[in-house]
Scaffold this motif. Structure first.
Motif, PDB file in Angstrom:
ATOM      1  N   GLY A  33       0.857  -1.419  -0.078  1.00 34.73           N
ATOM      2  CA  GLY A  33       0.046  -0.006   0.129  1.00 34.73           C
ATOM      3  C   GLY A  33       0.730   1.341   0.066  1.00 34.73           C
ATOM      4  N   ARG A  34       2.062   1.169  -0.113  1.00 31.89           N
ATOM      5  CA  ARG A  34       3.054   2.433  -0.248  1.00 31.89           C
ATOM      6  C   ARG A  34       3.840   2.206  -1.613  1.00 31.89           C
ATOM      7  NH1 ARG A  34       0.837   5.386   3.299  1.00 31.89           N
ATOM      8  NH2 ARG A  34       2.415   6.981   2.779  1.00 31.89           N
ATOM      9  N   ALA A  35       4.073   3.515  -2.172  1.00 36.13           N
ATOM     10  CA  ALA A  35       4.836   3.452  -3.544  1.00 36.13           C
ATOM     11  C   ALA A  35       6.127   4.204  -3.278  1.00 36.13           C
ATOM     12  CB  ALA A  35       3.833   3.966  -4.405  1.00 36.13           C
ATOM     13  N   ALA A  36       6.788   3.752  -4.286  1.00 39.56           N
ATOM     14  CA  ALA A  36       8.145   4.756  -4.848  1.00 39.56           C
ATOM     15  C   ALA A  36       7.991   4.968  -6.249  1.00 39.56           C
ATOM     16  CB  ALA A  36       9.439   4.063  -4.276  1.00 39.56           C
ATOM     17  N   ILE A  37       8.512   6.114  -6.668  1.00 37.37           N
ATOM     18  CA  ILE A  37       8.530   6.105  -8.084  1.00 37.37           C
ATOM     19  C   ILE A  37       9.982   6.660  -8.382  1.00 37.37           C
ATOM     20  CG2 ILE A  37       7.918   8.023  -9.744  1.00 37.37           C
ATOM     21  CD1 ILE A  37       5.491   8.782  -7.897  1.00 37.37           C
ATOM     22  N   VAL A  38      10.382   5.774  -9.392  1.00 35.77           N
ATOM     23  CA  VAL A  38      11.753   5.741  -9.783  1.00 35.77           C
ATOM     24  C   VAL A  38      11.832   6.581 -11.272  1.00 35.77           C
ATOM     25  CG1 VAL A  38      13.779   4.659 -10.178  1.00 35.77           C
ATOM     26  CG2 VAL A  38      12.180   3.389  -8.523  1.00 35.77           C
ATOM     27  N   ASP A  39      12.777   7.624 -11.101  1.00 36.10           N
ATOM     28  CA  ASP A  39      12.570   8.672 -11.965  1.00 36.10           C
ATOM     29  C   ASP A  39      11.174   9.327 -12.466  1.00 36.10           C
ATOM     30  OD1 ASP A  39      15.299   9.020 -12.236  1.00 36.10           O
ATOM     31  OD2 ASP A  39      15.570   7.369 -13.832  1.00 36.10           O
ATOM     32  N   THR A  40      11.245  10.403 -12.784  1.00 39.19           N
ATOM     33  CA  THR A  40       9.675  10.917 -12.940  1.00 39.19           C
ATOM     34  C   THR A  40       9.281  11.423 -14.307  1.00 39.19           C
ATOM     35  OG1 THR A  40      10.450  13.086 -12.774  1.00 39.19           O
ATOM     36  CG2 THR A  40      10.378  12.133 -10.782  1.00 39.19           C
ATOM     37  N   GLY A  41      10.172  11.327 -15.302  1.00 36.15           N
ATOM     38  CA  GLY A  41       9.750  11.692 -16.641  1.00 36.15           C
ATOM     39  C   GLY A  41       9.833  13.275 -16.487  1.00 36.15           C
ATOM     40  N   THR A  42       9.430  13.805 -17.694  1.00 37.27           N
ATOM     41  CA  THR A  42       9.120  15.210 -17.796  1.00 37.27           C
ATOM     42  C   THR A  42       7.794  15.772 -16.869  1.00 37.27           C
ATOM     43  OG1 THR A  42       7.825  15.401 -19.740  1.00 37.27           O
ATOM     44  CG2 THR A  42      10.081  15.156 -19.874  1.00 37.27           C
ATOM     45  N   ALA A  43       7.796  17.027 -16.743  1.00 35.69           N
ATOM     46  CA  ALA A  43       6.574  17.587 -16.005  1.00 35.69           C
ATOM     47  C   ALA A  43       5.300  17.168 -16.855  1.00 35.69           C
ATOM     48  CB  ALA A  43       6.891  18.922 -16.083  1.00 35.69           C
ATOM     49  N   ASN A  44       5.568  17.006 -18.285  1.00 33.09           N
ATOM     50  CA  ASN A  44       4.421  16.660 -18.931  1.00 33.09           C
ATOM     51  C   ASN A  44       3.540  15.416 -18.671  1.00 33.09           C
ATOM     52  OD1 ASN A  44       4.563  19.064 -20.380  1.00 33.09           O
ATOM     53  ND2 ASN A  44       6.083  18.153 -22.040  1.00 33.09           N
ATOM     54  N   GLY A  45       4.725  14.217 -18.049  1.00 36.96           N
ATOM     55  CA  GLY A  45       3.840  13.024 -17.766  1.00 36.96           C
ATOM     56  C   GLY A  45       3.654  12.612 -16.464  1.00 36.96           C
ATOM     57  N   VAL A  46       3.462  13.688 -15.780  1.00 36.25           N
ATOM     58  CA  VAL A  46       3.286  13.184 -14.311  1.00 36.25           C
ATOM     59  C   VAL A  46       1.653  13.089 -14.037  1.00 36.25           C
ATOM     60  CG1 VAL A  46       2.850  14.591 -11.934  1.00 36.25           C
ATOM     61  CG2 VAL A  46       4.877  14.907 -13.190  1.00 36.25           C
ATOM     62  N   GLY A  47       0.805  13.352 -15.098  1.00 35.16           N
ATOM     63  CA  GLY A  47      -0.437  12.879 -14.657  1.00 35.16           C
ATOM     64  C   GLY A  47      -0.617  11.310 -15.019  1.00 35.16           C
ATOM     65  N   ARG A  48       0.217  10.950 -16.077  1.00 35.45           N
ATOM     66  CA  ARG A  48      -0.120   9.569 -16.478  1.00 35.45           C
ATOM     67  C   ARG A  48       0.611   8.754 -15.166  1.00 35.45           C
ATOM     68  NH1 ARG A  48      -1.153   7.296 -21.137  1.00 35.45           N
ATOM     69  NH2 ARG A  48       0.425   5.519 -20.734  1.00 35.45           N
ATOM     70  N   VAL A  49       1.499   9.236 -14.464  1.00 32.34           N
ATOM     71  CA  VAL A  49       2.152   8.366 -13.587  1.00 32.34           C
ATOM     72  C   VAL A  49       0.915   8.309 -12.344  1.00 32.34           C
ATOM     73  CG1 VAL A  49       4.084   8.549 -11.623  1.00 32.34           C
ATOM     74  CG2 VAL A  49       4.481   9.215 -14.134  1.00 32.34           C
ATOM     75  N   LEU A  50       0.387   9.381 -12.056  1.00 32.03           N
ATOM     76  CA  LEU A  50      -0.606   9.380 -10.923  1.00 32.03           C
ATOM     77  C   LEU A  50      -1.917   8.380 -11.103  1.00 32.03           C
ATOM     78  CD1 LEU A  50      -0.191  13.128  -9.650  1.00 32.03           C
ATOM     79  CD2 LEU A  50       0.597  11.103  -8.607  1.00 32.03           C
ATOM     80  N   GLU A  51      -2.147   8.566 -12.686  1.00 30.92           N
ATOM     81  CA  GLU A  51      -3.185   7.920 -13.109  1.00 30.92           C
ATOM     82  C   GLU A  51      -2.936   6.181 -12.926  1.00 30.92           C
ATOM     83  OE1 GLU A  51      -5.642   7.249 -17.181  1.00 30.92           O
ATOM     84  OE2 GLU A  51      -4.417   8.931 -17.148  1.00 30.92           O
ATOM     85  N   ALA A  52      -1.634   6.193 -13.430  1.00 31.02           N
ATOM     86  CA  ALA A  52      -1.219   4.570 -13.221  1.00 31.02           C
ATOM     87  C   ALA A  52      -1.331   4.088 -11.868  1.00 31.02           C
ATOM     88  CB  ALA A  52       0.037   4.387 -13.766  1.00 31.02           C
ATOM     89  N   LEU A  53      -1.011   4.843 -10.952  1.00 27.44           N
ATOM     90  CA  LEU A  53      -0.897   4.584  -9.500  1.00 27.44           C
ATOM     91  C   LEU A  53      -2.200   4.486  -9.118  1.00 27.44           C
ATOM     92  CD1 LEU A  53       1.823   6.997  -7.986  1.00 27.44           C
ATOM     93  CD2 LEU A  53       1.946   4.374  -7.979  1.00 27.44           C
ATOM     94  N   ALA A  54      -3.199   5.472  -9.518  1.00 29.83           N
ATOM     95  CA  ALA A  54      -4.593   5.308  -9.119  1.00 29.83           C
ATOM     96  C   ALA A  54      -5.263   4.037  -9.432  1.00 29.83           C
ATOM     97  CB  ALA A  54      -5.476   6.472  -9.581  1.00 29.83           C
ATOM     98  N   GLU A  55      -5.066   3.544 -10.630  1.00 26.83           N
ATOM     99  CA  GLU A  55      -5.348   2.142 -11.061  1.00 26.83           C
ATOM    100  C   GLU A  55      -4.916   1.197 -10.119  1.00 26.83           C
ATOM    101  OE1 GLU A  55      -4.936   1.055 -15.216  1.00 26.83           O
ATOM    102  OE2 GLU A  55      -6.390   2.506 -15.779  1.00 26.83           O
ATOM    103  N   LYS A  56      -3.845   1.295  -9.517  1.00 22.95           N
ATOM    104  CA  LYS A  56      -3.329   0.283  -8.599  1.00 22.95           C
ATOM    105  C   LYS A  56      -3.936   0.603  -7.088  1.00 22.95           C
ATOM    106  CE  LYS A  56       0.653  -0.428 -11.521  1.00 22.95           C
ATOM    107  NZ  LYS A  56       0.050  -1.587 -12.123  1.00 22.95           N
ATOM    108  N   GLY A  57      -4.856   1.355  -7.029  1.00 20.37           N
ATOM    109  CA  GLY A  57      -5.289   1.637  -5.734  1.00 20.37           C
ATOM    110  C   GLY A  57      -4.464   2.544  -4.718  1.00 20.37           C
ATOM    111  N   ILE A  58      -3.310   3.194  -5.361  1.00 27.99           N
ATOM    112  CA  ILE A  58      -2.261   4.167  -4.684  1.00 27.99           C
ATOM    113  C   ILE A  58      -2.725   5.543  -4.890  1.00 27.99           C
ATOM    114  CG2 ILE A  58      -0.138   4.827  -4.245  1.00 27.99           C
ATOM    115  CD1 ILE A  58      -0.637   1.719  -3.589  1.00 27.99           C
ATOM    116  N   ALA A  59      -3.068   6.099  -3.778  1.00 28.04           N
ATOM    117  CA  ALA A  59      -3.427   7.559  -3.886  1.00 28.04           C
ATOM    118  C   ALA A  59      -1.985   8.488  -3.702  1.00 28.04           C
ATOM    119  CB  ALA A  59      -4.297   7.971  -2.720  1.00 28.04           C
TER     120      ALA A  59
END
Ligand SMILES: [Zn+2]
Length: 319
Positions: A33-59
């Motif tokens: 239930g906890r997450a680490a993000i390894v490298d962030t991509g650019t500012a333009n990709g942040v929405g996709r990272v959070l969306e992928a986490l949300a799909e895994k039930g991670i806020a």
């Protein structure tokens, strides 16, 4: 969600669609239930990272770490925005990179130097600073615990002096950023993967990069996760290819070091030839035009990086 690749042990790659599909992966590690993000991509990709986490039930509140392998903007450009969205996260970065995420202006200036102002803005979006009190420096041997899962940091110079690779104790895998080359999935043939080194500006150091690859391999990881792109296996073969191709880049640079005004163009031609030669040798399943599309930016960056390396070497011998 399309463009999310789930591996094992809670590790996934999120394609952040930087410039094209499967160029830039942001890795996420989920543990209890906890997450680490390894490298962030650019500012333009942040929405996709959070969306992928949300799909895994991670806020966003469940993200404990935003981990940077190094501060090149295709890896770190989204750090400020991600940290703003994830209120409980600590950002980890090599000690040499910390001041650049706290004040990204120098990074931005370097990127504008490579790409020009407009193009840099289009590619990287709005790069926000990270508050100093949320930054944890990770020198050699540092470790963090993601819900009890240990992630340890290994100093990894060669591509950049501000580079670490991250060992995941649970899987044995290593997040290698740019130290284990560019491994575009378009090159896969008969289930085999391939890798080609990145020598981009401005801190390419061939002996250091070769040692870093050896060090990574000495851990005997079952898998290596690279930003460009995703999970790699059959690592001995890939490591051998990388060592050979680093030597080939060095030989190319040395051949043209005295070419004066022609040097940049000769190096670009030379890197282009290295790509085409490797394609033939490994029978990459792409026609020449496609190869040049897939590697276009890398050919330019590798050539620029070789120039920077030659210039630095010349400064060292005259000083
Ligand atoms: Zn890089």
């Amino acid at each position: 969600m399309r463009g999310v690749y789930d591996y094992d042990r809670g590790i996934s790659a999120v394609d952040v669609l930087f410039e094209r599909e499967r160029l830039n992966a942001v890795h996420i590690v989920v543990e209890r239930g906890r997450a680490a993000i390894v490298d962030t991509g650019t500012a333009n990709g942040v929405g996709r990272v959070l969306e992928a986490l949300a799909e895994k039930g991670i806020a966003p509140e469940q993200v404990d770490y935003v981990i940077l392998t190094h501060v090149h903007l295709d890896h770190a450009g989204g750090a400020g925005q991600l940290m703003a969205r994830c209120p409980n996260a600590t950002l980890t970065v090599h000690p040499r990179g910390a001041r650049h995420v706290i004040d990204p202006n120098r990074l931005l200036a370097a990127t504008v130097g490579v790409y020009g102002e407009q193009e840099a803005r289009r590619m990287y979006g709005e790069v926000l600073p990270v508050q100093a009190e949320r930054v944890l420096e990770t020198p050699e041997g540092a470790a963090v615990s993601l819900a009890g899962r240990e992630l340890t940091f290994v100093d990894a110079p060669g591509h950049a002096r501000h580079h670490v690779v991250v060992r995941d104790a649970a899987s044995g895998g290593i997040f290698a950023g740019d130290c284990f080359g560019l491994s575009y999935r378009e090159l896969d043939r008969d289930g085999l993967q391939f890798s080609f080194p990145t020598t981009s500006p401005s801190q390419f150091d061939p002996p250091a990069l070769k040692r870093t690859i050896e060090r990574i391999m000495a851990f005997e990881p079952p898998a290596i996760y690279v930003t460009h792109f995703g999970r790699l296996r059959d690592l001995r073969r890939l490591a051998g290819d990388l060592q050979r191709l680093i030597d080939a880049h060095v030989a190319l640079a040395e051949r043209h070091c005295g070419d004066g005004a022609e040097r940049g163009a000769r190096l670009r031609e030379g890197v282009d030839r290295l790509v085409l030669t490797e394609a033939e040798r490994q029978r990459w399943p792409l026609p020449v035009q496609e190869l040049r599309r897939v590697f276009g930016l890398d050919i330019e960056l590798n050539a620029q990086g070789l120039e920077a390396w030659l210039d630095a070497a010349a400064r060292n011998t005259t000083n």
